[in-house]
Design an enzyme around this catalytic site. Structure first.
Site, PDB file in Angstrom:
ATOM      1  N   ALA A   1       0.848  -1.201   0.000  1.00 31.17           N
ATOM      2  CA  ALA A   1       0.000   0.000   0.000  1.00 31.17           C
ATOM      3  C   ALA A   1       0.877   1.243   0.000  1.00 31.17           C
ATOM      4  O   ALA A   1       1.993   1.233   0.526  1.00 31.17           O
ATOM      5  CB  ALA A   1      -0.892  -0.003   1.236  1.00 31.17           C
TER       6      ALA A   1
ATOM      7  N   GLY B   1       0.846  -5.143   0.798  1.00 27.99           N
ATOM      8  CA  GLY B   1      -0.168  -5.319  -0.249  1.00 27.99           C
ATOM      9  C   GLY B   1       0.410  -5.976  -1.505  1.00 27.99           C
ATOM     10  O   GLY B   1      -0.316  -6.651  -2.241  1.00 27.99           O
TER      11      GLY B   1
ATOM     12  N   GLU C   1       3.786  -4.790   7.667  1.00 25.14           N
ATOM     13  CA  GLU C   1       2.827  -3.817   8.227  1.00 25.14           C
ATOM     14  C   GLU C   1       2.996  -3.599   9.715  1.00 25.14           C
ATOM     15  O   GLU C   1       2.769  -2.507  10.231  1.00 25.14           O
ATOM     16  CB  GLU C   1       1.383  -4.266   7.932  1.00 25.14           C
ATOM     17  CG  GLU C   1       0.954  -4.122   6.483  1.00 25.14           C
ATOM     18  CD  GLU C   1       1.268  -5.334   5.627  1.00 25.14           C
ATOM     19  OE1 GLU C   1       2.123  -6.149   6.034  1.00 25.14           O
ATOM     20  OE2 GLU C   1       0.663  -5.458   4.554  1.00 25.14           O
TER      21      GLU C   1
ATOM     22  N   GLU D   1       0.194  -9.453  -0.785  1.00 18.98           N
ATOM     23  CA  GLU D   1      -1.223  -9.843  -0.835  1.00 18.98           C
ATOM     24  C   GLU D   1      -1.722  -9.956  -2.283  1.00 18.98           C
ATOM     25  O   GLU D   1      -2.564 -10.787  -2.599  1.00 18.98           O
ATOM     26  CB  GLU D   1      -2.058  -8.827  -0.036  1.00 18.98           C
ATOM     27  CG  GLU D   1      -1.775  -8.943   1.463  1.00 18.98           C
ATOM     28  CD  GLU D   1      -2.364  -7.813   2.269  1.00 18.98           C
ATOM     29  OE1 GLU D   1      -2.038  -6.642   1.961  1.00 18.98           O
ATOM     30  OE2 GLU D   1      -3.138  -8.081   3.198  1.00 18.98           O
TER      31      GLU D   1
HETATM   32  N1  CAA Z   1       4.507   3.413  -0.140  1.00 16.76           N
HETATM   33  C1  CAA Z   1       4.933   4.626  -0.623  1.00 16.76           C
HETATM   34  N2  CAA Z   1       6.191   4.864  -1.044  1.00 16.76           N
HETATM   35  C2  CAA Z   1       7.054   3.850  -0.983  1.00 16.76           C
HETATM   36  C3  CAA Z   1       6.697   2.566  -0.492  1.00 16.76           C
HETATM   37  C4  CAA Z   1       5.360   2.375  -0.054  1.00 16.76           C
HETATM   38  N3  CAA Z   1       4.896   1.198   0.393  1.00 16.76           N
HETATM   39  N4  CAA Z   1       7.789   1.768  -0.540  1.00 16.76           N
HETATM   40  C5  CAA Z   1       8.792   2.520  -1.051  1.00 16.76           C
HETATM   41  N5  CAA Z   1       8.353   3.775  -1.319  1.00 16.76           N
HETATM   42  C6  CAA Z   1       9.117   4.898  -1.869  1.00 16.76           C
HETATM   43  C7  CAA Z   1      10.118   5.440  -0.846  1.00 16.76           C
HETATM   44  O1  CAA Z   1       9.491   6.319   0.039  1.00 16.76           O
HETATM   45  C8  CAA Z   1      11.112   6.121  -1.754  1.00 16.76           C
HETATM   46  O2  CAA Z   1      10.593   7.354  -2.181  1.00 16.76           O
HETATM   47  P1  CAA Z   1      11.551   8.672  -2.246  1.00 16.76           P
HETATM   48  O3  CAA Z   1      12.558   8.325  -3.319  1.00 16.76           O
HETATM   49  O4  CAA Z   1      10.618   9.761  -2.628  1.00 16.76           O
HETATM   50  O5  CAA Z   1      12.182   8.809  -0.910  1.00 16.76           O
HETATM   51  C9  CAA Z   1      11.153   5.206  -2.987  1.00 16.76           C
HETATM   52  O6  CAA Z   1       9.927   4.426  -2.937  1.00 16.76           O
HETATM   53  C10 CAA Z   1      12.288   4.217  -2.948  1.00 16.76           C
HETATM   54  O7  CAA Z   1      12.273   3.569  -1.692  1.00 16.76           O
HETATM   55  P2  CAA Z   1      13.598   3.256  -0.845  1.00 16.76           P
HETATM   56  O8  CAA Z   1      14.585   4.369  -1.018  1.00 16.76           O
HETATM   57  O9  CAA Z   1      13.182   2.913   0.533  1.00 16.76           O
HETATM   58  O10 CAA Z   1      14.110   1.978  -1.671  1.00 16.76           O
HETATM   59  P3  CAA Z   1      14.926   0.741  -1.153  1.00 16.76           P
HETATM   60  O11 CAA Z   1      15.199  -0.079  -2.360  1.00 16.76           O
HETATM   61  O12 CAA Z   1      16.064   1.166  -0.312  1.00 16.76           O
HETATM   62  O13 CAA Z   1      13.896  -0.050  -0.163  1.00 16.76           O
HETATM   63  C11 CAA Z   1      11.796  -1.125   0.393  1.00 16.76           C
HETATM   64  C12 CAA Z   1      12.775  -0.662  -0.713  1.00 16.76           C
HETATM   65  C13 CAA Z   1      12.446  -2.226   1.253  1.00 16.76           C
HETATM   66  C14 CAA Z   1      10.588  -1.670  -0.328  1.00 16.76           C
HETATM   67  C15 CAA Z   1      11.438   0.064   1.326  1.00 16.76           C
HETATM   68  O14 CAA Z   1      11.086   1.171   0.511  1.00 16.76           O
HETATM   69  C16 CAA Z   1      10.304  -0.217   2.238  1.00 16.76           C
HETATM   70  O15 CAA Z   1      10.499  -0.815   3.286  1.00 16.76           O
HETATM   71  N6  CAA Z   1       9.042   0.201   1.852  1.00 16.76           N
HETATM   72  C17 CAA Z   1       7.887   0.030   2.669  1.00 16.76           C
HETATM   73  C18 CAA Z   1       7.347  -1.375   2.582  1.00 16.76           C
HETATM   74  C19 CAA Z   1       6.109  -1.542   3.459  1.00 16.76           C
HETATM   75  O16 CAA Z   1       6.125  -1.238   4.643  1.00 16.76           O
HETATM   76  N7  CAA Z   1       5.022  -2.065   2.855  1.00 16.76           N
HETATM   77  C20 CAA Z   1       3.775  -2.294   3.545  1.00 16.76           C
HETATM   78  C21 CAA Z   1       2.842  -1.155   3.261  1.00 16.76           C
HETATM   79  S1  CAA Z   1       1.384  -1.241   4.239  1.00 16.76           S
HETATM   80  C22 CAA Z   1       0.363  -2.268   3.379  1.00 16.76           C
HETATM   81  O17 CAA Z   1       0.659  -2.819   2.362  1.00 16.76           O
HETATM   82  C23 CAA Z   1      -0.994  -2.292   4.026  1.00 16.76           C
HETATM   83  C24 CAA Z   1      -1.898  -3.389   3.855  1.00 16.76           C
HETATM   84  O18 CAA Z   1      -1.600  -4.465   3.367  1.00 16.76           O
HETATM   85  C25 CAA Z   1      -3.264  -3.225   4.352  1.00 16.76           C
END
Ligand code: CAA
Length: 260
Positions: free
Chosen positions: A70, A113, A136, A116
């Protein structure tokens, strides 16, 4: 304009006749599932449902991420209700209810997501660089787009609890051993392999594909006695494609399926 060319957050192509490829197109956000992306994907699948030229759909991302889940940046704006947003829920429902086979080609991260979405795909192939996870918990949430229910059904309670309660990622080898994916390949071969499988799938009768998918999915949602009885009832349906399949076997020729 082609009916699938109107999207910004996904790219849709038809690499083989009868096979549609949807590529998530938010590379810079690690293909996070924004509301717009989900709505576009749902729209494409709705069109594909009525498109006789589509019998199978491949979903993929890029080499860094299938999808990081998400869009967390949409969350502060809307807060928790973002998850209950009607359009967002409708989009997930559309993906969940898509009747044609869905194949995931996963490279890089499939988190939250994104994981998922993988769970909603019928066949999953991944590259050696794939990482699966439900992080999450790290933002004080849980995989609420089906993850808490589908993950334990697929990989078992202890493994699902491990992923959901720690937020830890698992690599491609472990995902294969745990039954989350069916094949692990060198990352540069993932999409080609998914398309190869899709081509084989798409040569079969569309009605038989839909019935097969629906029946297998029943095993996750219904008690065994009920699903066995429904399977028996579906077996009794006579289709023109089934007649054609038998005739083509006897006449030693390729079948021509119509989906009736
Ligand atoms: N939402 C929005 N933006 C995201 C994102 C997400 N889930 N994941 C990554 N991005 C963005 C980062 O903010 C970053 O943006 P900027 O360049 O503007 O700063 C860009 O993508 C690149 O990300 P990273 O620099 O962090 O890239 P990386 O390769 O070093 O790491 C990653 C990649 C491990 C995926 C890391 O970005 C991360 O941990 N992301 C979050 C993952 C997460 O927590 N997902 C669960 C979301 S909640 C969900 O899904 C809810 C649900 O099921 C109900």
């Amino acid at each position: 304009m082609n009916k699938y060319e109107k999207y910004k957050n996904i790219l849709v192509a038809q690499p083989h006749s009868r096979v549609l490829q949807i590529t998530l197109n938010r590379s810079r956000a690690r293909n996070a599932l924004s509301k717009k992306l989900l709505a576009e994907m749902a729209d494409a699948l709705t069109i594909a449902t009525g498109d006789d030229d589509v019998r199978c759909v491949v979903v993929t991302g890029d080499h860094k991420a299938f999808s990081a889940g998400a869009d967390i940046k949409e969350m502060p704006e809307d807060g928790i209700p973002m998850f209950a947003d009607a359009e967002r829920l409708r989009a997930w429902k559309t993906i969940e209810q898509f009747r044609k086979p869905l194949i995931a080609a996963v490279n890089g991260y499939a988190l939250g997501g994104g994981c998922e979405l993988v769970l909603l795909c019928d066949i999953v192939v991944c590259g050696k660089n794939a990482q699966f996870g439900t992080p999450e918990i790290k933002i004080s949430a849980f995989p609420g787009d089906g993850g808490t229910q589908r993950l334990p059904r697929l990989i078992g309670k202890a493994r699902a609890m491990y992923m959901i309660l720690t937020g830890a990622q698992i690599n491609a080898t472990l995902a294969y051993e745990w039954g989350l994916v069916s094949e692990v390949l060198p990352s540069d071969q993932t999409i080609a392999r998914a398309l190869e499988i899709a081509k084989v799938v798409s040569e079969h009768s569309p009605i038989a594909l839909e019935m097969s998918k629906a029946e297998v999915l029943m095993s996750f949602s219904k008690p065994l006695d009920e699903s066995l009885s429904l399977e028996r009832q579906m077996l009794l349906w006579q289709t023109e494609d089934h007649d054609e399949g038998i005739a083509s076997f006897i006449e030693k020729r390729k079948p021509k399926y119509t989906g009736r």
